[in-house]
Design a protein around this motif. Structure first.
Motif, PDB file in Angstrom:
ATOM      1  N   UNK A 165       0.840  -1.211   0.000  1.00 50.83           N
ATOM      2  CA  UNK A 165       0.000   0.000   0.000  1.00 50.83           C
ATOM      3  C   UNK A 165       0.868   1.251   0.000  1.00 50.83           C
ATOM      4  N   UNK A 166       1.934   1.229   0.798  1.00 51.67           N
ATOM      5  CA  UNK A 166       2.841   2.378   0.865  1.00 51.67           C
ATOM      6  C   UNK A 166       3.468   2.644  -0.494  1.00 51.67           C
ATOM      7  N   UNK A 222       3.836   5.747  -5.603  1.00 54.74           N
ATOM      8  CA  UNK A 222       3.763   5.831  -7.068  1.00 54.74           C
ATOM      9  C   UNK A 222       2.804   6.945  -7.462  1.00 54.74           C
ATOM     10  N   UNK A 223       1.638   6.967  -6.846  1.00 56.64           N
ATOM     11  CA  UNK A 223       0.633   7.980  -7.185  1.00 56.64           C
ATOM     12  C   UNK A 223       1.126   9.391  -6.868  1.00 56.64           C
ATOM     13  N   UNK A 229      -6.647  -3.280  -3.609  1.00 50.59           N
ATOM     14  CA  UNK A 229      -7.938  -2.588  -3.561  1.00 50.59           C
ATOM     15  C   UNK A 229      -7.724  -1.123  -3.181  1.00 50.59           C
ATOM     16  N   UNK A 230      -8.233  -0.194  -4.011  1.00 48.88           N
ATOM     17  CA  UNK A 230      -8.043   1.221  -3.705  1.00 48.88           C
ATOM     18  C   UNK A 230      -8.742   1.657  -2.413  1.00 48.88           C
ATOM     19  N   UNK A 246      -9.262   1.975   1.147  1.00 56.07           N
ATOM     20  CA  UNK A 246      -8.402   1.769   2.303  1.00 56.07           C
ATOM     21  C   UNK A 246      -6.912   1.804   2.014  1.00 56.07           C
ATOM     22  N   UNK A 247      -6.552   2.028   0.757  1.00 52.67           N
ATOM     23  CA  UNK A 247      -5.136   2.050   0.393  1.00 52.67           C
ATOM     24  C   UNK A 247      -4.371   3.085   1.211  1.00 52.67           C
ATOM     25  N   UNK A 248      -4.915   4.285   1.300  1.00 52.18           N
ATOM     26  CA  UNK A 248      -4.202   5.338   2.035  1.00 52.18           C
ATOM     27  C   UNK A 248      -4.170   5.064   3.536  1.00 52.18           C
ATOM     28  N   UNK A 249      -5.178   4.346   4.073  1.00 48.67           N
ATOM     29  CA  UNK A 249      -5.155   4.012   5.499  1.00 48.67           C
ATOM     30  C   UNK A 249      -4.084   2.970   5.816  1.00 48.67           C
ATOM     31  N   UNK A 250      -3.825   2.054   4.880  1.00 54.09           N
ATOM     32  CA  UNK A 250      -2.804   1.011   5.091  1.00 54.09           C
ATOM     33  C   UNK A 250      -1.404   1.525   4.811  1.00 54.09           C
TER      34      UNK A 250
END
Length: 182
Positions: free
Chosen positions: A51-52, A57-58, A107-108, A110-114
């Motif tokens: 996730x990090x 990348x984004x 999966x997008x 929750x991506x930023x939470x993980x």
């Protein structure tokens, strides 16, 4: 003269019971019982690292495409190099998760939470460099901690994390140099 006795050192021997267990459950691929109770924890750590890397990348791609100013072409190019290297890290992490019998979580939701690192929408070049440097420093620290946690429980994962850590340290050094130039 005093006579000393020394015990013979313990012989290095393989664990035959573990080898026999490896002959069972061949559908598990490379995951043998020797992975013990840590496999699920390692997969969770790797999914958080995945996730990090995806958030990085984004962030790097956004900064690449939105960087403006006289120095921006060279720095924007560096952002894209880093984005591509972070994507390669994500691929390697996902591959290792699968090797361990887990499922990579792309999966997008929750991506930023993980993710250990944050996303950034800075518009000014210096702020972009600083944001990326902070994220790289966070990555360095989290990979360092993961390496300590994994230790000798999974040498293959530890080596992967050490290789990625080396890249993250290089990224941080490059960004620190760019920040000093600004």
């Amino acid at each position: 003269m005093k006579k000393t006795t020394t015990e013979a050192p313990e012989r290095l021997q393989l664990d035959e019971a573990a080898i026999e267990a490896a002959r069972q459950d061949i559908g598990d691929g490379a995951v043998t019982p020797g992975y013990g109770p840590w496999r699920d924890d390692i997969v969770r750590l790797l999914n958080d690292a995945l996730a990090t890397e995806l958030v990085c990348v984004l962030r790097y791609k956004r900064h690449h495409f939105t960087a403006k100013g006289l120095a921006s072409p060279a720095i924007a190019d560096e952002f894209m190099v880093h984005a591509n290297e972070e994507a390669a890290h994500a691929d390697r992490l996902a591959e290792r998760i699968v090797q361990l019998g887990g499922e990579p979580d792309f999966c997008p939701d929750g991506l930023s939470e993980r993710s250990h690192a944050g996303y950034d929408e800075s518009a000014e070049l210096k702020a972009m460099v600083k944001s990326n440097l902070v994220a790289e420093r966070v990555a360095v620290e989290t990979y360092r901690q993961m390496i300590q946690l994994v230790g000798d429980k999974d040498p293959t994962t530890r080596r992967l994390l050490e290789e990625i850590l080396n890249d993250e340290e290089e990224h941080a050094d490059e960004l620190a140099d760019l920040l000093e130039q600004r």
